[in-house]
Structure formats: C-alpha cells, structure tokens
Design a protein around this motif. Structure first.
Motif, PDB file in Angstrom:
ATOM      1  N   ASN A 232     -40.660 -45.343  -6.299  1.00  0.00           N
ATOM      2  CA  ASN A 232     -41.455 -46.338  -5.573  1.00  0.00           C
ATOM      3  C   ASN A 232     -42.592 -45.729  -4.763  1.00  0.00           C
ATOM      4  O   ASN A 232     -43.572 -46.407  -4.461  1.00  0.00           O
ATOM      5  N   SER A 233     -42.468 -44.471  -4.380  1.00  0.00           N
ATOM      6  CA  SER A 233     -43.536 -43.816  -3.631  1.00  0.00           C
ATOM      7  C   SER A 233     -43.371 -42.319  -3.783  1.00  0.00           C
ATOM      8  O   SER A 233     -42.401 -41.843  -4.375  1.00  0.00           O
ATOM      9  N   ASP A 234     -44.316 -41.570  -3.220  1.00  0.00           N
ATOM     10  CA  ASP A 234     -44.226 -40.112  -3.309  1.00  0.00           C
ATOM     11  C   ASP A 234     -43.809 -39.480  -1.986  1.00  0.00           C
ATOM     12  O   ASP A 234     -43.845 -38.278  -1.831  1.00  0.00           O
ATOM     13  N   LYS A 235     -43.404 -40.324  -1.008  1.00  0.00           N
ATOM     14  CA  LYS A 235     -43.038 -39.774   0.294  1.00  0.00           C
ATOM     15  C   LYS A 235     -41.556 -39.455   0.387  1.00  0.00           C
ATOM     16  O   LYS A 235     -41.161 -38.311   0.587  1.00  0.00           O
ATOM     17  N   VAL A 236     -40.690 -40.460   0.266  1.00  0.00           N
ATOM     18  CA  VAL A 236     -39.259 -40.261   0.469  1.00  0.00           C
ATOM     19  C   VAL A 236     -38.475 -40.597  -0.793  1.00  0.00           C
ATOM     20  O   VAL A 236     -38.663 -41.672  -1.381  1.00  0.00           O
ATOM     21  N   HIS A 263     -35.194 -43.858  -5.359  1.00  0.00           N
ATOM     22  CA  HIS A 263     -33.752 -43.614  -5.363  1.00  0.00           C
ATOM     23  C   HIS A 263     -33.288 -43.099  -6.722  1.00  0.00           C
ATOM     24  O   HIS A 263     -33.545 -43.715  -7.751  1.00  0.00           O
ATOM     25  N   LEU A 264     -32.616 -41.962  -6.702  1.00  0.00           N
ATOM     26  CA  LEU A 264     -31.942 -41.419  -7.880  1.00  0.00           C
ATOM     27  C   LEU A 264     -30.445 -41.464  -7.611  1.00  0.00           C
ATOM     28  O   LEU A 264     -29.922 -40.692  -6.799  1.00  0.00           O
ATOM     29  N   ILE A 281     -37.361 -34.358  -7.274  1.00  0.00           N
ATOM     30  CA  ILE A 281     -37.750 -33.694  -6.026  1.00  0.00           C
ATOM     31  C   ILE A 281     -39.251 -33.433  -5.991  1.00  0.00           C
ATOM     32  O   ILE A 281     -39.916 -33.633  -4.962  1.00  0.00           O
ATOM     33  N   GLU A 282     -39.791 -32.985  -7.118  1.00  0.00           N
ATOM     34  CA  GLU A 282     -41.220 -32.646  -7.186  1.00  0.00           C
ATOM     35  C   GLU A 282     -42.119 -33.853  -6.947  1.00  0.00           C
ATOM     36  O   GLU A 282     -43.282 -33.700  -6.568  1.00  0.00           O
ATOM     37  N   LYS A 283     -41.602 -35.038  -7.122  1.00  0.00           N
ATOM     38  CA  LYS A 283     -42.402 -36.260  -6.950  1.00  0.00           C
ATOM     39  C   LYS A 283     -42.415 -36.756  -5.496  1.00  0.00           C
ATOM     40  O   LYS A 283     -43.086 -37.746  -5.190  1.00  0.00           O
ATOM     41  N   HIS A 284     -41.669 -36.099  -4.601  1.00  0.00           N
ATOM     42  CA  HIS A 284     -41.527 -36.614  -3.248  1.00  0.00           C
ATOM     43  C   HIS A 284     -41.703 -35.530  -2.192  1.00  0.00           C
ATOM     44  O   HIS A 284     -41.404 -34.355  -2.428  1.00  0.00           O
ATOM     45  N   CYS A 305     -35.876 -24.803   0.062  1.00  0.00           N
ATOM     46  CA  CYS A 305     -36.580 -26.087   0.172  1.00  0.00           C
ATOM     47  C   CYS A 305     -36.261 -26.707   1.535  1.00  0.00           C
ATOM     48  O   CYS A 305     -35.142 -27.164   1.761  1.00  0.00           O
ATOM     49  N   ASP A 306     -37.239 -26.720   2.442  1.00  0.00           N
ATOM     50  CA  ASP A 306     -37.035 -27.231   3.795  1.00  0.00           C
ATOM     51  C   ASP A 306     -37.051 -28.752   3.866  1.00  0.00           C
ATOM     52  O   ASP A 306     -36.722 -29.325   4.904  1.00  0.00           O
ATOM     53  N   SER A 307     -37.445 -29.396   2.770  1.00  0.00           N
ATOM     54  CA  SER A 307     -37.587 -30.858   2.814  1.00  0.00           C
ATOM     55  C   SER A 307     -36.319 -31.586   2.378  1.00  0.00           C
ATOM     56  O   SER A 307     -36.317 -32.799   2.236  1.00  0.00           O
ATOM     57  N   ILE A 308     -35.213 -30.861   2.178  1.00  0.00           N
ATOM     58  CA  ILE A 308     -33.954 -31.465   1.768  1.00  0.00           C
ATOM     59  C   ILE A 308     -33.130 -31.793   3.002  1.00  0.00           C
ATOM     60  O   ILE A 308     -32.796 -30.920   3.801  1.00  0.00           O
ATOM     61  N   LEU A 309     -32.799 -33.056   3.167  1.00  0.00           N
ATOM     62  CA  LEU A 309     -32.042 -33.515   4.319  1.00  0.00           C
ATOM     63  C   LEU A 309     -30.691 -34.063   3.863  1.00  0.00           C
ATOM     64  O   LEU A 309     -30.552 -34.524   2.731  1.00  0.00           O
TER      65      LEU A 309
END
Length: 517
Positions: A232-236, A263-264, A281-284, A305-309
């Motif tokens: 749905n978007s490239d942010k989250v 959502h995956l 992951i590469e898309k967000h 990867c620091d963007s994994i929460l």
C-alpha cells in the motif's frame, strides 16, 4: 457442516483432515491440543469403514513413531501434540526427514503463548528450522483448512513430515470456510515407503534430502498460497505470521490512520522465505514484525538492518500478542527503540491457580512442605510448588521427577503422577534401579491425566513392583476414612521416613480419587 459457513478453526482442522483422507491419528493430551483431539474422538463415525482411527498415547515419541508406521504403509497420518511434546517427538522427526516416508504425515503442534497451561512458552516454529521441514502457521480458520490440506500434499511431494502450528485463539476463531472436494486421488493412491532409500548411506540420505526434498520445500515457502501480501505504500511494512496476522488485518481494515501500511502475512514460515521477505523489506522504509511467542522471524532479518522493529526493539512483548500491543507498536513506529514491556509476571499479579483444596493427596503435600529438596513432576503436583504449600522444588519435564531426584544428595525424593510415570517416568525408574541410586519415588495414582481433561492413565503398579521390591501401596481415601486425616498424615510421614532410612530405590504408591474427574 455445509459448505461456506461460519465454523471455528478447530472445525476447519477437522474438515481438512476428513477431506484429505486422513486414516490414522495419534494424540497426546495437553493444552491446547486436548480440545482438538477430543473433537476428533467425538465426531468419529464408526459406521464408515473408510473413516480414521484415532488413539490416545501417553508419550509423543511413541505417537510419532506409530504415525510413521502408518505413513510408510500407505495411510495419511497426523500427530497431535502440544508444543512441549515437540521436544519428545523430535528424535524420530529428525531421522524421518532423511529416512523419507510414504503417505502424508502432518504434526499438529499446539502452542501456548502466555503459558496459560504449560511448563514453558516455547515456539514450535523453531522445530521447522531444526528439522529443516515446512511449518505452516495459519491465521484464520480458512487458512487452517487450506494449510492442512496443502500440508498433506507437500508432505508426500517432499517425502517428509510437515508441521502445522496452531493456538487456542485460532481454534476458537470463526470464519466462513469453503470446503474443497475430497481429494479423490489421495483416496485412490496409497503412497508407500520407497525402499530404494536403503541403497544410500546415511550421509547419502542427507545429501538426497538437500538435492531432492529441500528444493520442493523452499519453492513452496517462497510461493505458498498460505502467504498473503498487500503493498500500500513504501513507508511502513508489517510482516506477521499465525494468529497475529488476523489482528494486523483487523487494525489495518478498521483504523484509517494505518490503512496505508503494507502487510505480508506468512502462512508458511519454514523453510524461511528469504527472497519473498527480502523483496518486501526493500520496498519499505521501516518494517514491523508482529508474531508470537518468540522473535522467530525478526531474529532472521534484523542483522545489519536498523529499520526492523518488533520484540527485540521493545515495540511488542514476548509471548502472546494482543490487539493493544500491535496498536502500541503502530503508534511508536517512528521510534527505533521503546521501553514498555519491562514488568515480569508474578503469581500475585496474574492471580493464583492453586491445587484443588479437596485434592485427596493434600495430606502428602502438607508433609512435603517440611522436606527439601523434593523433585516434582509436571501435572497437578507442580501447583504445590509456590506458597503456601512449598511442597515440591523442581518441575522440569513430564515424567522427569525420578531422574531429577537421582541427582540429589543422599536419598532423593520424587513425586510423580501415574500419567507422568507412563509418559516417561518409568524410564527414569528403570535407570535408577539399574544404576543403583538411592531414591524414594512417591507415585500418585488417580487413574487419570487430571490436568489435561481426565484421559485414563495406564496402571503400571505391576511393572513397578516387579522392578522395585521395596514398594508400599496405600489408598489415601480409605486411610483417611478409617483413621482420620491427622492419623493418616502421621502414618504417611512415618512411612516416608522409614523409606528414607533404607538404601536403594523405594516406592510409595498412593492411590486416591480425583474429585474433578
């Protein structure tokens, strides 16, 4: 049940098994799997000669081995165990992966997030990685039906056992489910063990697995219809599996502020779908992993990867994942770390779950309060470990009390139920006798697996007395009726002391009727 009606996840599992022509089922009681097995027992049609056979087992290793026997002789089979039972059946599972099987074999693993009725809170998805087999982790009743149906097919294609993980919440969730036609091909073809496997060395069998079976499993994981994706978007982007996927979908569909999140939802988590997840992951810009009980997915994608929460960053708690947990994580999506889930649950904060006040074995527990150490076993007696009874000191595994007591100094004391004895405790008793340990095994016989639904427990008194000459049997109900509770307690106390003063292995069999079964 008609087609495309609202049914529970439990009912969906039952229908998928029927429609997949499952012929042989073994089950070991334990939350949350008891309810599933009970449903299969209650709905078995004795008038249908092509219907399944289902059997209670006292031990998961034996249950797995029986299912393997059915598989290699051409019958689709299923094993129902709770998550800790996966530990026990892992021995034949590991070898079965290289040995190959015949007709489809699925292990239904019931996990217990939050450990509502279990001795630990382990995550069965890890067994997929250890055994190198497929693990389906369905989110809804429809997913459960489709996943179990596909699991039997995949098991036969790759010639390996396959795991499907379920939880209590999935069992109870309702959804419309469309039944596929009964697999007529599965009804006609009985897949037998291919004995050509014995032309290979043990190392050769392992090589064959990686060359022939593993690619089938990897392809399925990367392309499984059980995986659901929406960009749905490239942010989250949210990555989830199991029941938490349903929670995520509900929030994304009802709360507009989060409707742009992608959502995956993974319905199959092992083999790990590396390429599918990498592409997502590469898309967000930021990824939140929503799962229970452990950080299984998160731990495999966090490196570098620091963007994994997720759980590791404090956005979600370990254990069960609730709606409010996911909403909190969404609200803190821009924070790299949060500190919220720092409380450690205590019996006081959760609420006590004491042993029944009218338990027939209460006189014994009151005596053990003043004796240390005492090895307890999983079952009712484990509820006597906390205050105020403080009757037993350890509880590692079902059937493990006798072996644990062998490690105590002096003459160790073990308290074990008759079901725990039949599960694996008898092995500990055999070893204690053979190795010449000094122990006192107090066996509580109420003839049922009291904590798991009242399934009958085998009476091994004859076996025990043949192993241990120093065996005393009493009926605590009769003793209290004849002598009164105070005299009963004194007699048991004297009996324990006498056994402790005797070298070697001693047994006290205490019979009593469970008041709840």
């Amino acid at each position: 049940m008609t087609n495309n009606e609202d049914i529970t996840g439990l009912e969906a599992i039952f229908l998928a098994a029927l429609d997949s022509n499952v012929r042989f089922i073994t089950a070991v009681a334990g939350y949350p799997m008891t309810a599933v097995a009970d449903y299969f027992f209650e709905n078995k049609d004795p008038s249908n000669c092509n219907n399944y056979n289902i059997h209670w087992f006292t031990n998961e290793k034996a249950a797995m081995e029986a299912a393997l026997g059915a598989s290699v002789t051409g019958r689709r089979s299923m094993v129902m165990v709770k998550h800790v039972g996966m530990n026990v059946l892992s021995d034949p599972l590991m070898t079965a992966m290289m040995h190959t099987i015949g007709s489809g074999l699925v292990i239904l693993a019931g996990d217990d997030p939050a450990a509502k009725a279990s001795q630990n809170e382990q995550d069965s998805r890890f067994y997929g990685a250890i055994a190198e087999t497929a693990v389906f982790d369905p989110a809804t009743p429809r997913d459960a039906y489709d996943s179990l149906s596909r699991a039997f097919e995949l098991s036969e294609e790759a010639k390996v056992p396959v795991i499907m993980r379920i939880t209590d919440r999935l069992e109870k969730e309702k959804q419309k489910v469309s039944r596929s036609q009964i697999n007529s091909k599965a009804k006609q073809e009985e897949k037998l063990l291919d004995r050509d496997i014995w032309k290979l060395t043990m190392h050769g069998k392992h090589q064959r697995f990686h060359i022939e079976s593993e690619p089938i499993l990897i392809h399925e994981a990367e392309n499984s219809r059980s995986n659901h994706i929406s960009i749905n978007s490239d942010k989250v982007g949210i990555i989830s599996s199991g029941y938490p996927s349903l929670i995520v979908d509900e929030i994304l569909s009802t709360q507009v502020v989060y409707s742009s999140y992608s959502h995956l939802g993974l319905g199959m988590v092992t083999p790990f779908p590396v390429e599918l997840i990498k592409s997502f992951i590469e898309k967000h810009e930021r990824i939140l992993v929503v799962e229970e009980s452990e950080a299984f997915i998160e731990s495999q994608i966090r490196t570098g990867c620091d963007s994994i929460l997720g759980k590791r960053t404090g956005h979600l708690p370990f254990g069960m994942t609730e709606k409010e947990h996911v909403e909190f994580a969404f609200e803190n999506i821009d924070n790299d770390k949060v500190s919220k889930y720092t409380d450690i649950q205590t019996i006081l904060s959760r609420g006590s779950r004491p042993i029944c006040s009218d338990c027939p074995f209460m006189p014994l527990y009151n005596i053990l309060h003043d004796i240390q150490p005492v090895a307890g076993d999983m079952g009712c007696s484990i509820r006597t470990a906390p205050d105020p009874l403080n009757a037993v000191d350890t509880g590692f595994a079902l059937g493990g009390a006798i072996s644990t007591a062998c490690g105590f100094p002096g003459k160790g004391i073990a308290v074990i139920g008759d079901f725990g004895l039949a599960h694996s405790g008898i092995i500990g008793l055999i070893n204690a006798v053979d190795a010449g340990f000094d122990i006192l095994a107090i066996i509580l016989q109420n003839d049922v697996a009291a904590m798991t639904g009242g399934q009958s427990a085998p009476d091994l008194k004859g076996v025990v007395t043949s192993l241990v000459s120093d065996t005393t049997c009493i009926n605590i109900d009769e003793m209290q009726d004849l002598e009164g509770k105070e005299a009963c307690s004194e007699n048991i106390k004297d009996m324990i002391q006498k056994k402790l003063n005797t070298k070697g292995v001693s047994v006290i069999y205490i019979e009593g009727k469970c008041t709840k079964n």
